[in-house]
Design a protein around this motif. Sequence first.
Motif, PDB file in Angstrom:
ATOM      1  N   ILE A  44       0.841  -1.206   0.000  1.00 13.98           N
ATOM      2  CA  ILE A  44       0.000   0.000   0.000  1.00 13.98           C
ATOM      3  C   ILE A  44       0.874   1.253   0.000  1.00 13.98           C
ATOM      4  O   ILE A  44       0.616   2.204  -0.757  1.00 13.98           O
ATOM      5  CB  ILE A  44      -0.942  -0.021   1.224  1.00 13.98           C
ATOM      6  CG1 ILE A  44      -2.017  -1.101   1.052  1.00 13.98           C
ATOM      7  CG2 ILE A  44      -1.598   1.347   1.431  1.00 13.98           C
ATOM      8  CD1 ILE A  44      -2.850  -1.346   2.305  1.00 13.98           C
ATOM      9  N   TRP A  87     -13.637  -2.104   1.502  1.00 13.57           N
ATOM     10  CA  TRP A  87     -12.458  -1.655   0.781  1.00 13.57           C
ATOM     11  C   TRP A  87     -12.383  -0.134   0.623  1.00 13.57           C
ATOM     12  O   TRP A  87     -11.302   0.451   0.720  1.00 13.57           O
ATOM     13  CB  TRP A  87     -12.444  -2.306  -0.612  1.00 13.57           C
ATOM     14  CG  TRP A  87     -12.404  -3.803  -0.577  1.00 13.57           C
ATOM     15  CD1 TRP A  87     -11.815  -4.597   0.366  1.00 13.57           C
ATOM     16  CD2 TRP A  87     -12.974  -4.697  -1.541  1.00 13.57           C
ATOM     17  NE1 TRP A  87     -11.979  -5.931   0.056  1.00 13.57           N
ATOM     18  CE2 TRP A  87     -12.684  -6.027  -1.120  1.00 13.57           C
ATOM     19  CE3 TRP A  87     -13.698  -4.516  -2.721  1.00 13.57           C
ATOM     20  CZ2 TRP A  87     -13.099  -7.152  -1.831  1.00 13.57           C
ATOM     21  CZ3 TRP A  87     -14.110  -5.644  -3.443  1.00 13.57           C
ATOM     22  CH2 TRP A  87     -13.821  -6.938  -2.998  1.00 13.57           C
ATOM     23  N   ASP A  97      -9.214   2.210   1.625  1.00  9.78           N
ATOM     24  CA  ASP A  97      -8.525   2.949   0.567  1.00  9.78           C
ATOM     25  C   ASP A  97      -8.446   4.433   0.907  1.00  9.78           C
ATOM     26  O   ASP A  97      -7.391   5.062   0.758  1.00  9.78           O
ATOM     27  CB  ASP A  97      -9.250   2.742  -0.757  1.00  9.78           C
ATOM     28  CG  ASP A  97      -8.558   3.434  -1.920  1.00  9.78           C
ATOM     29  OD1 ASP A  97      -7.737   2.797  -2.600  1.00  9.78           O
ATOM     30  OD2 ASP A  97      -8.836   4.647  -2.146  1.00  9.78           O
ATOM     31  N   ARG A  98      -9.546   5.016   1.378  1.00 12.73           N
ATOM     32  CA  ARG A  98      -9.557   6.451   1.685  1.00 12.73           C
ATOM     33  C   ARG A  98      -8.592   6.791   2.813  1.00 12.73           C
ATOM     34  O   ARG A  98      -7.903   7.814   2.765  1.00 12.73           O
ATOM     35  CB  ARG A  98     -10.981   6.903   2.023  1.00 12.73           C
ATOM     36  CG  ARG A  98     -11.827   7.168   0.788  1.00 12.73           C
ATOM     37  CD  ARG A  98     -13.180   7.752   1.142  1.00 12.73           C
ATOM     38  NE  ARG A  98     -14.064   6.772   1.772  1.00 12.73           N
ATOM     39  CZ  ARG A  98     -14.808   5.917   1.086  1.00 12.73           C
ATOM     40  NH1 ARG A  98     -14.774   5.899  -0.238  1.00 12.73           N
ATOM     41  NH2 ARG A  98     -15.601   5.056   1.718  1.00 12.73           N
ATOM     42  N   ILE A 156      -5.491  -3.602  -1.321  1.00 11.90           N
ATOM     43  CA  ILE A 156      -6.611  -3.582  -0.383  1.00 11.90           C
ATOM     44  C   ILE A 156      -7.708  -4.531  -0.847  1.00 11.90           C
ATOM     45  O   ILE A 156      -8.172  -5.396  -0.088  1.00 11.90           O
ATOM     46  CB  ILE A 156      -7.138  -2.142  -0.206  1.00 11.90           C
ATOM     47  CG1 ILE A 156      -6.076  -1.300   0.524  1.00 11.90           C
ATOM     48  CG2 ILE A 156      -8.465  -2.124   0.537  1.00 11.90           C
ATOM     49  CD1 ILE A 156      -6.375   0.177   0.587  1.00 11.90           C
ATOM     50  N   GLU A 157      -8.129  -4.406  -2.101  1.00 16.12           N
ATOM     51  CA  GLU A 157      -9.189  -5.282  -2.598  1.00 16.12           C
ATOM     52  C   GLU A 157      -8.711  -6.726  -2.688  1.00 16.12           C
ATOM     53  O   GLU A 157      -9.485  -7.662  -2.491  1.00 16.12           O
ATOM     54  CB  GLU A 157      -9.677  -4.798  -3.963  1.00 16.12           C
ATOM     55  CG  GLU A 157     -10.920  -5.515  -4.433  1.00 16.12           C
ATOM     56  CD  GLU A 157     -11.599  -4.823  -5.605  1.00 16.12           C
ATOM     57  OE1 GLU A 157     -12.298  -5.521  -6.373  1.00 16.12           O
ATOM     58  OE2 GLU A 157     -11.436  -3.596  -5.761  1.00 16.12           O
ATOM     59  N   MET A 193      -4.858   6.069   1.503  1.00 17.29           N
ATOM     60  CA  MET A 193      -4.549   7.023   0.433  1.00 17.29           C
ATOM     61  C   MET A 193      -4.350   8.420   1.007  1.00 17.29           C
ATOM     62  O   MET A 193      -3.419   9.146   0.633  1.00 17.29           O
ATOM     63  CB  MET A 193      -5.669   7.047  -0.607  1.00 17.29           C
ATOM     64  CG  MET A 193      -5.344   7.875  -1.842  1.00 17.29           C
ATOM     65  SD  MET A 193      -4.259   6.997  -2.996  1.00 17.29           S
ATOM     66  CE  MET A 193      -5.468   5.934  -3.794  1.00 17.29           C
ATOM     67  N   MET A 223      -2.376   0.303  -4.325  1.00 16.63           N
ATOM     68  CA  MET A 223      -3.628   0.361  -3.574  1.00 16.63           C
ATOM     69  C   MET A 223      -4.553  -0.809  -3.906  1.00 16.63           C
ATOM     70  O   MET A 223      -5.478  -1.115  -3.143  1.00 16.63           O
ATOM     71  CB  MET A 223      -4.343   1.691  -3.838  1.00 16.63           C
ATOM     72  CG  MET A 223      -3.499   2.933  -3.567  1.00 16.63           C
ATOM     73  SD  MET A 223      -2.754   2.997  -1.911  1.00 16.63           S
ATOM     74  CE  MET A 223      -4.191   3.264  -0.885  1.00 16.63           C
TER      75      MET A 223
END
Length: 322
Positions: free
Chosen positions: A197, A226, A230-231, A205-206, A234, A202
């Motif tokens: 990550i 997810w 991610d937010r 994550i999924e 990120m 990214m």
Amino acid sequence: MKGFDPRWKDFPDYIIGITREIWEQRKIATLHHYYSDDIVVRSPGSVVVGNQDVIGATMATLAEFPDRTLLGEDVIWSGSPEEGMLSSHRIISTATHLGGGVYGKASGKKLRYRIIADCHAINNQINDEWLIRDQGAIVRQMGWDPADYARDLIVREGGPEDCVPPFTPSIDQPGPYKGKGNDNEWGAKYADILTRIMNADMAAIEAEYDRACQLAYPGGAAGCSWGDADRFWMGLRASFPSAEFNIEHQIGRDDPLMPPRAALRWSLQGIHDGWGAFGQPSGAEVHVMGAAHAEFGPWGLRREYVLFDETAVWKQIVLKTG
């Protein structure tokens, strides 16, 4: 538990038990016994050396939050009684702001927030510690914005020249613990996920998180699935895109009645040179001391708990920008 009081059935029992004794049973004097005289306690906001200062800080916290509880959620650990053990202790703390102190005049606000404390213990005594409280959650519940709290704290501590410097490797003090954890597969797996990550993959994550994962992030933030993961990641990485990410300590464990789990202590060191969770790039040199716990299930990472101190990051930014 060779070298430890026989009343402790195992290392988690010791860590949870002495925490309750010190904070809730008011046996603060036991710190003379449970902590070494020259212990180094590192938190994102400062470095404290010596048990006497730890006792003073404990009393100041209890004067400000006299009903504070520390509820041990988990202890993820490595090592052995003979060579020393490192515990990563995840705590939910509740407290009411009933006294004046570092958070200002008593507000009567009721708080709930997480802590992760990494402690090294040998021969019934803790001699090295890394402690991260969710300061962002604390100050938000008191009505503060973390950046505004950092600005106010600098003023109350005497201004930019005299305020307590946030933790950076340059002010660290050496302690006796030199270990890096263990080589269990679950610690290695979580370290690999976070490294991917932080290297801008990214999609990890999924690929690696359960779609129904439960997430707990700084500021008391809770999320699931997810998109929320991610937010968060990120937003952090985008603020410090050129910073160096390091895994400082790594533990994995398989224990009866528990899912496979991992505890990491990590750092980001570099320039605040991107737009993200910390707003307009400031050019400040920033160190982020982070800790994270994860639990795994049949569909991947199912629970994640991440902490760093937002107010300590903002303090470093404000000291640069004025």
